[in-house]
Design a protein around this motif. Structure first.
Motif, PDB file in Angstrom:
ATOM      1  N   UNK A 204       0.865  -1.183   0.000  1.00  0.00           N
ATOM      2  CA  UNK A 204       0.000   0.000   0.000  1.00  0.00           C
ATOM      3  C   UNK A 204       0.902   1.233   0.000  1.00  0.00           C
ATOM      4  N   UNK A 205       0.653   2.129  -0.929  1.00  0.00           N
ATOM      5  CA  UNK A 205       1.469   3.337  -1.037  1.00  0.00           C
ATOM      6  C   UNK A 205       0.816   4.440  -0.212  1.00  0.00           C
ATOM      7  N   UNK A 206       1.479   4.896   0.857  1.00  0.00           N
ATOM      8  CA  UNK A 206       0.910   5.936   1.722  1.00  0.00           C
ATOM      9  C   UNK A 206       0.649   7.247   0.974  1.00  0.00           C
ATOM     10  N   UNK A 207      -0.357   7.982   1.435  1.00  0.00           N
ATOM     11  CA  UNK A 207      -0.672   9.298   0.862  1.00  0.00           C
ATOM     12  C   UNK A 207       0.548  10.215   1.001  1.00  0.00           C
ATOM     13  N   UNK A 208       0.726  11.086   0.037  1.00  0.00           N
ATOM     14  CA  UNK A 208       1.819  12.051   0.090  1.00  0.00           C
ATOM     15  C   UNK A 208       3.129  11.530  -0.480  1.00  0.00           C
ATOM     16  N   UNK A 209       3.159  10.238  -0.808  1.00  0.00           N
ATOM     17  CA  UNK A 209       4.374   9.683  -1.389  1.00  0.00           C
ATOM     18  C   UNK A 209       4.194   9.526  -2.894  1.00  0.00           C
ATOM     19  N   UNK A 210       5.209   9.931  -3.636  1.00  0.00           N
ATOM     20  CA  UNK A 210       5.230   9.726  -5.074  1.00  0.00           C
ATOM     21  C   UNK A 210       5.991   8.457  -5.382  1.00  0.00           C
ATOM     22  N   UNK A 211       5.839   7.967  -6.596  1.00  0.00           N
ATOM     23  CA  UNK A 211       6.549   6.765  -7.026  1.00  0.00           C
ATOM     24  C   UNK A 211       7.581   7.193  -8.067  1.00  0.00           C
ATOM     25  N   UNK A 212       8.813   6.739  -7.868  1.00  0.00           N
ATOM     26  CA  UNK A 212       9.934   7.130  -8.715  1.00  0.00           C
ATOM     27  C   UNK A 212      10.702   5.888  -9.144  1.00  0.00           C
ATOM     28  N   UNK A 213      11.620   6.055 -10.066  1.00  0.00           N
ATOM     29  CA  UNK A 213      12.427   4.910 -10.497  1.00  0.00           C
ATOM     30  C   UNK A 213      13.820   5.363 -10.901  1.00  0.00           C
ATOM     31  N   UNK A 214      14.760   4.425 -10.804  1.00  0.00           N
ATOM     32  CA  UNK A 214      16.117   4.654 -11.284  1.00  0.00           C
ATOM     33  C   UNK A 214      16.658   3.311 -11.766  1.00  0.00           C
ATOM     34  N   UNK A 215      17.596   3.365 -12.669  1.00  0.00           N
ATOM     35  CA  UNK A 215      18.140   2.136 -13.240  1.00  0.00           C
ATOM     36  C   UNK A 215      19.336   1.652 -12.437  1.00  0.00           C
ATOM     37  N   UNK A 216      19.387   0.346 -12.197  1.00  0.00           N
ATOM     38  CA  UNK A 216      20.528  -0.283 -11.542  1.00  0.00           C
ATOM     39  C   UNK A 216      21.193  -1.175 -12.577  1.00  0.00           C
ATOM     40  N   UNK A 217      22.314  -0.705 -13.127  1.00  0.00           N
ATOM     41  CA  UNK A 217      22.999  -1.449 -14.188  1.00  0.00           C
ATOM     42  C   UNK A 217      23.501  -2.805 -13.723  1.00  0.00           C
TER      43      UNK A 217
ATOM     44  N   UNK B 171      15.246  -2.045 -13.112  1.00  0.00           N
ATOM     45  CA  UNK B 171      14.780  -0.721 -12.718  1.00  0.00           C
ATOM     46  C   UNK B 171      14.349  -0.817 -11.254  1.00  0.00           C
ATOM     47  N   UNK B 172      14.790   0.115 -10.428  1.00  0.00           N
ATOM     48  CA  UNK B 172      14.397   0.152  -9.025  1.00  0.00           C
ATOM     49  C   UNK B 172      13.209   1.111  -8.924  1.00  0.00           C
ATOM     50  N   UNK B 173      12.080   0.603  -8.437  1.00  0.00           N
ATOM     51  CA  UNK B 173      10.875   1.400  -8.267  1.00  0.00           C
ATOM     52  C   UNK B 173      10.733   1.668  -6.769  1.00  0.00           C
ATOM     53  N   UNK B 174      10.495   2.924  -6.368  1.00  0.00           N
ATOM     54  CA  UNK B 174      10.469   3.266  -4.949  1.00  0.00           C
ATOM     55  C   UNK B 174       9.587   4.474  -4.706  1.00  0.00           C
ATOM     56  N   UNK B 175       9.244   4.695  -3.446  1.00  0.00           N
ATOM     57  CA  UNK B 175       8.442   5.860  -3.085  1.00  0.00           C
ATOM     58  C   UNK B 175       9.331   6.920  -2.438  1.00  0.00           C
ATOM     59  N   UNK B 176       8.850   8.144  -2.494  1.00  0.00           N
ATOM     60  CA  UNK B 176       9.543   9.256  -1.859  1.00  0.00           C
ATOM     61  C   UNK B 176       8.560  10.375  -1.579  1.00  0.00           C
ATOM     62  N   UNK B 177       8.894  11.222  -0.631  1.00  0.00           N
ATOM     63  CA  UNK B 177       8.004  12.312  -0.249  1.00  0.00           C
ATOM     64  C   UNK B 177       7.941  13.333  -1.386  1.00  0.00           C
ATOM     65  N   UNK B 178       6.753  13.502  -1.945  1.00  0.00           N
ATOM     66  CA  UNK B 178       6.554  14.338  -3.129  1.00  0.00           C
ATOM     67  C   UNK B 178       7.076  15.761  -2.981  1.00  0.00           C
ATOM     68  N   UNK B 179       6.764  16.419  -1.864  1.00  0.00           N
ATOM     69  CA  UNK B 179       7.167  17.826  -1.715  1.00  0.00           C
ATOM     70  C   UNK B 179       8.673  17.992  -1.802  1.00  0.00           C
ATOM     71  N   UNK B 180       9.427  17.119  -1.130  1.00  0.00           N
ATOM     72  CA  UNK B 180      10.883  17.261  -1.130  1.00  0.00           C
ATOM     73  C   UNK B 180      11.502  16.899  -2.466  1.00  0.00           C
ATOM     74  N   UNK B 181      11.016  15.834  -3.086  1.00  0.00           N
ATOM     75  CA  UNK B 181      11.560  15.465  -4.407  1.00  0.00           C
ATOM     76  C   UNK B 181      11.297  16.603  -5.389  1.00  0.00           C
ATOM     77  N   UNK B 182      10.081  17.118  -5.398  1.00  0.00           N
ATOM     78  CA  UNK B 182       9.742  18.227  -6.297  1.00  0.00           C
ATOM     79  C   UNK B 182      10.578  19.463  -5.987  1.00  0.00           C
TER      80      UNK B 182
END
Length: 167
Positions: free
Chosen positions: A111-124, A129-140
Motif C-alpha cells: 500500500x502506497x501511503x498518501x503524500x508519497x510519489x513513485x519514482x524509479x532509477x536504473x541499476x545497471x 529498474x528500481x521502483x520506490x516511493x519518496x516524499x513528493x514535496x521534497x523530491x519536487x
C-alpha cells in the motif's frame, strides 16, 4: 518553516562546477549534502535539520536559501543525485520494465501511503529498474531548485549468485 544549520564544512580548494559531484540524502528530520570533486576530494558537507512538515514552496525556498548562504551554485555539476531512503521498493528486470507503469509495479506489492510519489532509477549491475516511493514535496523541491538532479533510492537487497556473475 524552521531549520537550523547543524553542520557545514567547506574546504578552501576552488574546483570548477563541472568537476564536482553533489549528493543529497533525505532523512526523516532534514537532509545532508556532500560536494565531492571528480578526484574524490571532499569539498563541502552540510547537514540541515528541520522540524515539522513543509509545503513544496516552503521546501523550495529553504533549499534555495541554504544554497545561497553557503554559496552553492545548484547547476553545472558533473553529477547531481538525490538519495531517498524508502521502505517501499521493488526491482523490475529490464526485460519486464515498461516506462510509465511505476505505480502499477508497486501497488500489488504494498500500500502506497498518501503524500508519497513513485519514482524509479536504473541499476545497471542488477539489470533492473528500481521502483520506490519518496516524499513528493521534497523530491519536487529539489527537482525545481536543481534542474537535472537524478532521484535514487537508498535500498538494501540480497546479493545472489546470478548478480555476482554479472557484476
Amino acid at each position: 518553516m524552521s531549520y537550523t544549520k547543524q553542520v557545514f564544512i567547506s574546504g578552501s580548494k576552488e574546483v570548477p562546477s563541472y568537476e564536482k559531484n553533489i549528493s543529497i540524502c533525505l532523512q526523516a528530520d532534514g537532509y545532508s549534502f556532500s560536494i565531492i570533486s571528480v578526484k574524490d576530494e571532499l569539498l563541502a558537507y552540510g547537514a540541515v535539520p528541520f522540524e515539522g512538515t513543509m509545503s513544496m514552496s516552503e521546501a523550495i525556498a529553504m533549499v534555495r536559501r541554504v544554497w545561497e548562504e553557503h554559496q552553492v551554485v545548484p547547476i553545472g555539476y558533473n553529477s547531481m543525485e538525490l538519495i531517498i531512503p524508502s521502505e517501499h521498493c521493488a526491482m523490475v528486470p529490464d526485460e519486464l520494465y515498461q516506462p510509465g507503469n511505476d505505480r502499477r509495479y508497486l501497488e500489488p506489492l504494498m500500500k502506497i501511503p498518501m503524500g508519497l510519489g513513485v519514482f524509479s532509477c536504473h541499476n545497471e549491475a542488477a539489470g533492473a529498474q528500481v521502483i520506490f516511493t519518496g516524499e513528493n514535496n521534497w523530491v519536487s523541491a529539489f527537482k525545481i531548485a536543481m534542474p537535472g538532479i537524478k532521484v535514487k533510492s537508498q535500498y538494501n537487497k540480497l546479493v545472489n549468485a546470478e548478480l555476482m556473475k554479472r557484476s
